[in-house]
Design a protein around this motif. Structure first.
Motif, PDB file in Angstrom:
ATOM      1  N   SER A   1      49.783  95.549  18.353  1.00 58.06           N
ATOM      2  CA  SER A   1      49.367  94.904  19.601  1.00 58.06           C
ATOM      3  C   SER A   1      50.311  95.255  20.734  1.00 58.06           C
ATOM      4  O   SER A   1      49.884  95.463  21.882  1.00 58.06           O
ATOM      5  CB  SER A   1      49.313  93.390  19.407  1.00 58.06           C
ATOM      6  N   GLU A   2      51.598  95.337  20.435  1.00 51.84           N
ATOM      7  CA  GLU A   2      52.579  95.698  21.471  1.00 51.84           C
ATOM      8  C   GLU A   2      52.416  97.157  21.878  1.00 51.84           C
ATOM      9  O   GLU A   2      52.558  97.502  23.058  1.00 51.84           O
ATOM     10  CB  GLU A   2      53.993  95.451  20.947  1.00 51.84           C
ATOM     11  N   GLN A   3      52.116  98.026  20.930  1.00 53.92           N
ATOM     12  CA  GLN A   3      51.889  99.431  21.251  1.00 53.92           C
ATOM     13  C   GLN A   3      50.701  99.578  22.195  1.00 53.92           C
ATOM     14  O   GLN A   3      50.766 100.310  23.197  1.00 53.92           O
ATOM     15  CB  GLN A   3      51.642 100.233  19.974  1.00 53.92           C
ATOM     16  N   ARG A   4      49.627  98.882  21.898  1.00 54.75           N
ATOM     17  CA  ARG A   4      48.426  98.975  22.730  1.00 54.75           C
ATOM     18  C   ARG A   4      48.685  98.380  24.111  1.00 54.75           C
ATOM     19  O   ARG A   4      48.232  98.915  25.133  1.00 54.75           O
ATOM     20  CB  ARG A   4      47.262  98.252  22.044  1.00 54.75           C
ATOM     21  N   GLN A   5      49.447  97.279  24.150  1.00 53.43           N
ATOM     22  CA  GLN A   5      49.749  96.651  25.433  1.00 53.43           C
ATOM     23  C   GLN A   5      50.620  97.567  26.285  1.00 53.43           C
ATOM     24  O   GLN A   5      50.441  97.662  27.513  1.00 53.43           O
ATOM     25  CB  GLN A   5      50.450  95.307  25.194  1.00 53.43           C
ATOM     26  N   THR A   6      51.558  98.264  25.646  1.00 55.51           N
ATOM     27  CA  THR A   6      52.421  99.195  26.373  1.00 55.51           C
ATOM     28  C   THR A   6      51.601 100.288  27.049  1.00 55.51           C
ATOM     29  O   THR A   6      51.770 100.577  28.241  1.00 55.51           O
ATOM     30  CB  THR A   6      53.442  99.828  25.411  1.00 55.51           C
ATOM     31  N   LEU A   7      50.695 100.893  26.291  1.00 58.68           N
ATOM     32  CA  LEU A   7      49.893 101.972  26.859  1.00 58.68           C
ATOM     33  C   LEU A   7      48.958 101.455  27.946  1.00 58.68           C
ATOM     34  O   LEU A   7      48.739 102.136  28.963  1.00 58.68           O
ATOM     35  CB  LEU A   7      49.093 102.657  25.751  1.00 58.68           C
ATOM     36  N   THR A   8      48.444 100.274  27.762  1.00 56.18           N
ATOM     37  CA  THR A   8      47.561  99.694  28.786  1.00 56.18           C
ATOM     38  C   THR A   8      48.317  99.474  30.078  1.00 56.18           C
ATOM     39  O   THR A   8      47.821  99.761  31.178  1.00 56.18           O
ATOM     40  CB  THR A   8      46.964  98.370  28.285  1.00 56.18           C
ATOM     41  N   ARG A   9      49.539  98.950  29.991  1.00 58.06           N
ATOM     42  CA  ARG A   9      50.343  98.729  31.197  1.00 58.06           C
ATOM     43  C   ARG A   9      50.691 100.035  31.894  1.00 58.06           C
ATOM     44  O   ARG A   9      50.880 100.061  33.112  1.00 58.06           O
ATOM     45  CB  ARG A   9      51.629  97.992  30.823  1.00 58.06           C
ATOM     46  N   LEU A  10      50.791 101.114  31.132  1.00 65.51           N
ATOM     47  CA  LEU A  10      51.097 102.414  31.732  1.00 65.51           C
ATOM     48  C   LEU A  10      49.866 103.090  32.310  1.00 65.51           C
ATOM     49  O   LEU A  10      49.970 104.191  32.858  1.00 65.51           O
ATOM     50  CB  LEU A  10      51.739 103.331  30.681  1.00 65.51           C
ATOM     51  N   GLY A  11      48.691 102.465  32.183  1.00 65.67           N
ATOM     52  CA  GLY A  11      47.480 103.009  32.780  1.00 65.67           C
ATOM     53  C   GLY A  11      46.550 103.687  31.812  1.00 65.67           C
ATOM     54  O   GLY A  11      45.499 104.205  32.221  1.00 65.67           O
ATOM     55  N   PHE A  12      46.899 103.721  30.523  1.00 64.29           N
ATOM     56  CA  PHE A  12      46.009 104.316  29.531  1.00 64.29           C
ATOM     57  C   PHE A  12      44.832 103.364  29.289  1.00 64.29           C
ATOM     58  O   PHE A  12      44.985 102.137  29.341  1.00 64.29           O
ATOM     59  CB  PHE A  12      46.756 104.563  28.220  1.00 64.29           C
ATOM     60  N   ARG A  13      43.689 103.938  28.974  1.00 61.58           N
ATOM     61  CA  ARG A  13      42.504 103.146  28.641  1.00 61.58           C
ATOM     62  C   ARG A  13      42.209 103.337  27.170  1.00 61.58           C
ATOM     63  O   ARG A  13      42.015 104.459  26.703  1.00 61.58           O
ATOM     64  CB  ARG A  13      41.307 103.592  29.496  1.00 61.58           C
ATOM     65  N   LEU A  14      42.205 102.223  26.408  1.00 62.91           N
ATOM     66  CA  LEU A  14      42.024 102.294  24.973  1.00 62.91           C
ATOM     67  C   LEU A  14      40.599 101.915  24.580  1.00 62.91           C
ATOM     68  O   LEU A  14      40.083 100.890  25.033  1.00 62.91           O
ATOM     69  CB  LEU A  14      43.016 101.383  24.251  1.00 62.91           C
ATOM     70  N   GLU A  15      40.007 102.769  23.782  1.00 61.67           N
ATOM     71  CA  GLU A  15      38.701 102.515  23.186  1.00 61.67           C
ATOM     72  C   GLU A  15      38.860 102.694  21.684  1.00 61.67           C
ATOM     73  O   GLU A  15      38.941 103.817  21.183  1.00 61.67           O
ATOM     74  CB  GLU A  15      37.643 103.470  23.738  1.00 61.67           C
ATOM     75  N   GLY A  16      38.925 101.570  20.978  1.00 62.55           N
ATOM     76  CA  GLY A  16      39.234 101.651  19.554  1.00 62.55           C
ATOM     77  C   GLY A  16      40.659 102.133  19.382  1.00 62.55           C
ATOM     78  O   GLY A  16      41.600 101.579  19.962  1.00 62.55           O
ATOM     79  N   ASN A  17      40.833 103.178  18.593  1.00 63.07           N
ATOM     80  CA  ASN A  17      42.177 103.751  18.424  1.00 63.07           C
ATOM     81  C   ASN A  17      42.369 105.019  19.251  1.00 63.07           C
ATOM     82  O   ASN A  17      43.314 105.769  19.028  1.00 63.07           O
ATOM     83  CB  ASN A  17      42.446 104.044  16.949  1.00 63.07           C
ATOM     84  N   MET A  18      41.490 105.280  20.199  1.00 61.45           N
ATOM     85  CA  MET A  18      41.608 106.435  21.088  1.00 61.45           C
ATOM     86  C   MET A  18      42.165 105.995  22.436  1.00 61.45           C
ATOM     87  O   MET A  18      41.626 105.073  23.067  1.00 61.45           O
ATOM     88  CB  MET A  18      40.254 107.115  21.277  1.00 61.45           C
ATOM     89  N   ALA A  19      43.255 106.638  22.847  1.00 61.13           N
ATOM     90  CA  ALA A  19      43.898 106.325  24.122  1.00 61.13           C
ATOM     91  C   ALA A  19      43.521 107.385  25.145  1.00 61.13           C
ATOM     92  O   ALA A  19      43.852 108.571  24.974  1.00 61.13           O
ATOM     93  CB  ALA A  19      45.416 106.263  23.961  1.00 61.13           C
ATOM     94  N   HIS A  20      42.817 106.986  26.210  1.00 60.93           N
ATOM     95  CA  HIS A  20      42.412 107.901  27.282  1.00 60.93           C
ATOM     96  C   HIS A  20      43.546 107.994  28.295  1.00 60.93           C
ATOM     97  O   HIS A  20      44.016 106.978  28.815  1.00 60.93           O
ATOM     98  CB  HIS A  20      41.130 107.413  27.936  1.00 60.93           C
ATOM     99  N   VAL A  21      43.966 109.214  28.580  1.00 62.13           N
ATOM    100  CA  VAL A  21      45.149 109.459  29.419  1.00 62.13           C
ATOM    101  C   VAL A  21      44.795 109.282  30.886  1.00 62.13           C
ATOM    102  O   VAL A  21      43.771 109.803  31.354  1.00 62.13           O
ATOM    103  CB  VAL A  21      45.695 110.882  29.168  1.00 62.13           C
ATOM    104  N   PRO A  22      45.628 108.559  31.666  1.00 63.18           N
ATOM    105  CA  PRO A  22      45.356 108.410  33.101  1.00 63.18           C
ATOM    106  C   PRO A  22      45.547 109.727  33.842  1.00 63.18           C
ATOM    107  O   PRO A  22      46.279 110.616  33.403  1.00 63.18           O
ATOM    108  CB  PRO A  22      46.381 107.359  33.544  1.00 63.18           C
ATOM    109  N   SER A  23      44.899 109.828  34.969  1.00 62.01           N
ATOM    110  CA  SER A  23      44.891 111.086  35.723  1.00 62.01           C
ATOM    111  C   SER A  23      46.258 111.469  36.257  1.00 62.01           C
ATOM    112  O   SER A  23      46.504 112.642  36.545  1.00 62.01           O
ATOM    113  CB  SER A  23      43.895 110.977  36.886  1.00 62.01           C
ATOM    114  N   TRP A  24      47.168 110.501  36.411  1.00 65.37           N
ATOM    115  CA  TRP A  24      48.479 110.804  37.001  1.00 65.37           C
ATOM    116  C   TRP A  24      49.523 111.207  35.957  1.00 65.37           C
ATOM    117  O   TRP A  24      50.677 111.357  36.277  1.00 65.37           O
ATOM    118  CB  TRP A  24      48.995 109.596  37.789  1.00 65.37           C
ATOM    119  N   ARG A  25      49.111 111.394  34.698  1.00 67.99           N
ATOM    120  CA  ARG A  25      50.068 111.774  33.654  1.00 67.99           C
ATOM    121  C   ARG A  25      49.706 113.128  33.039  1.00 67.99           C
ATOM    122  O   ARG A  25      49.224 113.216  31.915  1.00 67.99           O
ATOM    123  CB  ARG A  25      50.118 110.700  32.567  1.00 67.99           C
ATOM    124  N   PRO A  26      49.915 114.235  33.763  1.00 70.48           N
ATOM    125  CA  PRO A  26      49.593 115.556  33.203  1.00 70.48           C
ATOM    126  C   PRO A  26      50.491 115.949  32.041  1.00 70.48           C
ATOM    127  O   PRO A  26      50.190 116.890  31.315  1.00 70.48           O
ATOM    128  CB  PRO A  26      49.799 116.498  34.401  1.00 70.48           C
TER     129      PRO A  26
END
Length: 798
Positions: free
Chosen positions: A427-452
Motif C-alpha cells: 500500500s505504501e509503494q502504491r501511495q508513493t507512486l501515486t503521489r509522484l504522479g503515476f497512475r496505477l491500474e491494477g499492478n500496472m503503473a502508468h508513467v507521467p509525462s514529465w518523467r522521461p
C-alpha cells in the motif's frame, strides 16, 4: 537550480524548516549545493528608537544620538544625513558582526565622543546598494528582532534561497513544481495543484503556424496565440524579487513572465513582438548559410538541418534555443505572439553545441520537458500576461500534435522488497507512486509525462526506494551458503596473483596501474596492433588497441619519469593482456622493468647498472612465491622485442614457458623514448602448475645426509657456442643425481687457436640413497662428456 522558500511554498503547503527541506532534498537525490539564508546574517540586529540627535562638538557632519534600545539608552555617534530625533532604526551593538563592511563592532571613540553601537544602512546589512542614509522603519517596537520585522513587512529580503544539483535524468526537477512534488511524496507537506482553466480567445489569431514535414520529428507540437494591447512595463515587485533571488535580472513584464514559467514549471516560452513578424510563422530546417542576430546581440550562421522559426521574410528564432533580436519585445511592444512548443531534445542539444549557445531554454529542452504541459503552459502564461500586462488574447493556433508518451510497467511489490532490502508495504509503494504522479491500474503503473527517465520496472523500484529513504536501510549479514568452515573466496589463480604482487613490492618494485588500451604503434612493437584487438570506439587515438603485453605501459611510465629527472626505476604491473578480441583471448601477466642503476652513487662505488641477472633473480623470486618448481630450463628464442643475445626463457620444457627475462631491444627503447639499457621480466601465472595437494600444510623438509660431490670440467668448443647450451646438456646427463651446474671460467685464445674457446663448469652431484663411489662418479662424468659433445661438439680440454 535555484529557488526560494516562498516560491516553493507557492506549490507546497508545508511548515518544514529550511534545514529539514535541505536534508530531505539531498536524501531524495536532489543534492543541495548551498543555502543562502539572509536571516542568518541579520539575526543579531534589533530595532531602536532615536530619542535625540545633537550636533557633534568637533565635527559638522556628525551627530551624537541618544538611542533607546532593549538594553537601555545608549550614546551613538552617526554621520548619516537622515539621523534625527524620532525615527526607528536598525541597531548593531558592540560585538555584532556587520556583513556589509566586514567588521565586528566594538565601543568606539569618534572625535573624543564614545559611541556604543551603530545605526545601519541597507548596504551595511547587504540588503541593497543604498548607502545615502540609515534605515528608517515606518513601524516596529524597541528590541524587536529586525528579521521578524522583515518577515512581516518585507519578506522577500529574508527569503532563503536553496540551490540544488540536477542530474541529467531528472528534468522534472528543473521546475519548482517538480521539486515540490518530490517533497510532498516524502511527506514534508501537501502539493498545491493549479487548476487548468483555458483562456477563452476573443478573436482569431492572424499569425498562422506550419511545420515542414521533414521537421515534424524535431518539433512534434507547436502552440501559440496573439495577445494584443499589452503594457510591457516593469513586472510586479513580487516577480522581480523572485527572479533577483535566483540570480536573474528583471527586464520587462513580458520577459520576466517567460523566465518565471521556465523556472516554475520547467516550461521555456518565447514572446515575439507581433508587429515585427512579417506574415506567418514556419518551422523548418535550415538549408545552411542563413544568419540571425539573436537576443544576446551575436550573429549566428545556421548549419544545414538545424531547426529554424521563420516568418515570410526570413529566420526569426533559433528553434528551442534563443529568439532573434529583430522580433524581440521592448517597452514599446503592444502586440505579442506567445510561443509554447515541444522540441526533440537530441536535435536541440546538437544545434546548441554546434552554435555554442548556452541558454536556459536549451538547457531544459535538451534534458527534456513535459510534452503534456505544452498547451497548458501556454494557457498559464497567457493568464499571467493578461493579469499583469492587460490586453486580450486570440484563439490558440496549434501545429502538429502531442507525441505519444504513454507507457506502463508492472509494479511487483515482492520484487521491490527484495531489491531494496526494506519491508515496504504494498500500500505504501502504491501511495508513493501515486503521489509522484503515476497512475496505477491494477499492478500496472502508468508513467507521467514529465518523467522521461522512467523506462522500466527497475525505475519503479528506484522511485519507491528513493521516497522511502535508503537511510533507513539496516545492514544485514548475508546468509551462509554452507555450514562449518567456509570455502576460500579467492581462486588459486587470484591468490597466486596477489602473492606475486606482494613479492614484487617486497623486492623494491613500485606497482603501476596503466590503461589496457594503448596506441597502435606501441602495440605493434610487442606483437599486437592488429584489427582483432582494435577498439570500435576508442577514447582517443592514443588508446586505439588492447595491449598485447604489459611492457608498453611500463616503458611509457619509465619515459615519463625519466623526462622528470627520475632515472633509476623499478616498476611492475599485474593484469590482463590480449591477443584477440573474443572472450578467452586474454591471459594474466606479471611484468617488471628495471632502468638505470641499482642505487645512488657513493664513495665505495657500490652502485652499478641493472643487468640481465638482476631481472633473472627477481623473476625466479616471483615464480618461487607462486609455487613454481625450483628446477627449470633457461632457453633462447624469445620474441623480437628482447635483445637477441641477452635474454632467456624460463621453461619446464620446450613448450611450457613460465616467463621471459632479459634486456629489451634498443630499437624498442628508442621507439618508446626510454634511455636504456633496460632489463625486464614477464611471467604468466597460469602456466605455473598447480600443486598436486590442495591442503594448506607444508611438505616435510627433505634433508640430505649423504655428502655431495663436485667435479670440474673444461670443454673446448667453437667460439659461437652459447654457455647456456653447454650447461643444459650437462644438467641433462642425470637429472636425478645432478643438482646444479655452474660456469666458473671462460678462456679464449692462447693455444686453443682461432675460433675456439674454453668453458669450465662445476657439476654438483647430490646422492639420495648411498654414498657415491668412484666408479659412480666416473659413470656420470662420462655421460656429461657424451651429452656435451653431442650438443656442442666440444671436447675435454687436455
Amino acid at each position: 537550480m535555484k529557488f526560494t522558500l516562498s516560491w516553493l511554498k507557492d506549490h507546497l503547503d508545508t511548515t518544514a524548516s529550511v534545514d529539514e527541506i535541505a536534508e530531505a532534498l539531498t536524501d531524495l537525490g536532489l543534492e543541495v549545493e548551498g543555502i543562502e539564508n539572509p536571516a542568518a546574517r541579520l539575526a543579531g540586529f534589533t530595532l531602536a528608537h532615536v530619542k535625540s540627535a545633537q550636533q557633534h562638538p568637533d565635527a559638522d557632519r556628525l551627530r551624537v544620538c541618544v538611542v533607546e534600545t532593549n538594553e537601555g539608552e545608549k550614546q551613538i555617534v552617526c554621520g548619516a544625513p537622515n539621523a534625527r530625533e524620532g525615527i526607528t532604526v536598525v541597531l548593531a551593538k558592540p560585538g555584532d558582526y556587520v556583513p556589509g563592511i566586514d567588521v565586528t563592532l566594538s565601543v568606539g571613540n569618534i572625535r573624543g565622543v564614545e559611541s556604543h553601537g551603530m545605526m545601519c544602512s541597507e548596504r551595511e546589512l547587504e540588503l541593497s546598494e543604498e548607502h545615502d542614509g540609515i534605515i528608517e522603519l515606518p513601524s516596529g517596537e524597541v528590541g524587536e528582532l529586525f528579521i521578524d520585522w522583515l518577515a512581516e513587512n518585507d519578506p522577500a529580503k529574508v527569503d532563503p534561497v536553496i540551490e540544488i544539483a540536477i542530474t541529467p535524468n531528472r528534468p522534472d526537477a528543473l521546475g519548482v513544481a517538480g521539486i515540490a512534488r518530490d517533497l510532498a511524496a516524502r511527506g514534508l507537506g501537501t502539493l498545491k495543484t493549479r487548476a487548468y482553466a483555458p483562456v477563452p480567445g476573443d478573436f482569431d489569431c492572424p499569425i498562422k503556424v506550419t511545420i515542414d514535414e521533414d521537421t515534424s520529428d524535431g518539433c512534434p507540437l507547436f502552440t501559440g496565440r496573439l495577445i494584443r494591447d499589452v503594457r510591457n512595463g516593469p513586472s510586479p515587485q513580487w516577480l522581480q524579487d523572485q527572479l533577483r533571488a535566483i540570480g536573474l535580472r528583471p527586464i520587462s513584464a513580458l520577459v520576466d513572465i517567460t523566465n518565471y514559467m521556465t523556472y516554475d514549471h520547467n516550461r521555456p516560452l518565447h514572446v515575439f513582438d507581433a508587429d515585427k513578424v512579417k506574415g506567418n510563422l514556419r518551422i523548418h530546417r535550415a538549408a545552411g548559410g542563413e544568419t540571425l542576430k539573436a537576443l544576446d546581440e551575436k550573429e549566428y550562421t545556421f548549419q544545414p538541418g538545424m531547426m529554424v522559426i521563420s516568418d515570410d521574410e526570413g529566420a526569426e528564432s533559433i528553434a528551442g534555443i534563443m529568439g532573434g533580436e529583430a522580433t524581440g519585445c521592448t517597452e514599446e511592444t503592444v502586440n505579442v505572439f506567445l510561443e509554447s512548443a515541444y522540441w526533440d531534445n537530441v536535435q536541440i542539444a546538437l544545434a546548441g553545441r554546434a552554435l555554442k549557445i548556452n541558454s536556459d531554454a536549451r538547457y531544459r529542452f535538451e534534458r527534456g520537458v513535459d510534452p503534456a504541459y505544452t498547451l497548458e503552459g501556454l494557457e498559464h502564461a497567457t493568464q499571467m500576461i493578461l493579469d499583469i500586462c492587460g490586453g486580450e488574447a486570440s484563439n490558440v493556433v496549434i501545429a502538429g500534435a502531442e507525441p505519444d508518451h504513454s507507457r506502463a510497467y508492472k509494479l511487483d511489490a515482492e520484487r521491490v522488497r527484495s531489491l531494496v532490502g526494506m519491508d515496504i508495504p504494498e500500500s505504501e509503494q502504491r501511495q508513493t507512486l501515486t503521489r509522484l504522479g503515476f497512475r496505477l491500474e491494477g499492478n500496472m503503473a502508468h508513467v507521467p509525462s514529465w518523467r522521461p527517465d522512467v523506462q522500466g520496472e527497475a525505475d519503479l523500484v528506484e522511485e519507491v526506494a528513493r521516497i522511502a529513504s535508503l537511510t533507513k536501510l539496516v545492514g544485514k549479514p548475508l546468509p551462509r551458503l554452507t555450514s562449518g568452515v567456509p570455502k576460500p573466496v579467492m581462486t588459486p589463480q587470484q591468490r597466486r596473483l596477489s602473492m606475486a604482487r606482494r613479492t614484487a613490492a617486497s623486492l623494491g618494485y613500485n606497482e603501476c596501474v596503466s590503461y589496457t588500451f594503448i596506441d597502435q604503434a606501441s602495440a605493434a612493437l610487442f606483437g599486437g596492433g592488429t584489427e582483432a584487438t582494435m577498439l570500435e570506439n576508442p577514447i582517443s587515438s592514443e588508446m586505439s588497441h588492447m595491449r598485447p603485453d604489459l611492457l608498453p605501459g611500463l616503458l611509457a611510465a619509465a619515459a615519463r619519469n625519466q623526462a622528470r629527472g627520475f632515472a633509476d626505476l623499478a616498476l611492475f604491473e599485474a593484469g590482463p593482456v590480449f591477443h584477440g578480441g573474443e572472450p578467452g583471448e586474454q591471459r594474466a601477466q606479471i611484468a617488471g622493468l628495471l632502468v638505470g642503476r641499482t642505487g645512488p652513487k657513493d664513495v665505495h662505488g657500490a652502485a652499478r647498472a641493472f643487468d640481465v641477472y638482476d631481472a633473472k633473480a627477481d623473476a625466479e623470486a616471483v615464480l618461487a612465491a607462486m609455487g613454481a618448481p625450483a628446477k627449470v630450463q633457461i632457453l633462447r628464442g624469445a620474441e623480437g622485442w628482447w635483445h637477441p643475445g641477452r635474454h632467456g626463457r624460463i621453461c619446464l620444457g620446450p613448450k611450457k614457458v613460465l616467463g621471459i627475462f632479459g634486456e629489451l631491444h634498443p630499437r624498442v627503447l628508442q621507439a618508446m623514448d626510454v634511455k636504456g639499457p633496460a632489463v625486464a621480466f614477464v611471467l604468466w601465472p597460469e602456466e605455473v602448475p598447480l600443486p598436486r595437494k590442495s591442503g594448506t600444510t607444508r611438505e616435510a623438509l627433505a634433508l640430505r645426509d649423504l655428502q655431495a660431490v663436485e667435479r670440474d670440467f673444461a670443454f673446448v668448443v667453437d667460439a659461437g657456442v652459447e654457455a647456456l647450451t653447454l650447461v643444459n646438456a650437462a644438467a641433462g646427463a642425470d637429472k636425478a643425481l645432478i643438482e646444479d651446474v655452474r660456469v666458473f671460467d671462460e678462456f679464449i685464445g692462447g693455444s686453443l687457436g682461432e675460433g675456439k674457446k674454453s668453458l669450465a663448469i662445476t657439476v654438483r652431484l647430490q646422492p639420495t640413497e648411498t654414498t657415491l663411489k668412484e666408479k659412480d662418479i666416473e659413470a656420470v662424468s662420462a655421460k656429461i662428456v657424451e651429452k656435451v659433445a653431442k650438443a656442442t661438439g666440444g671436447i675435454l680440454r687436455g
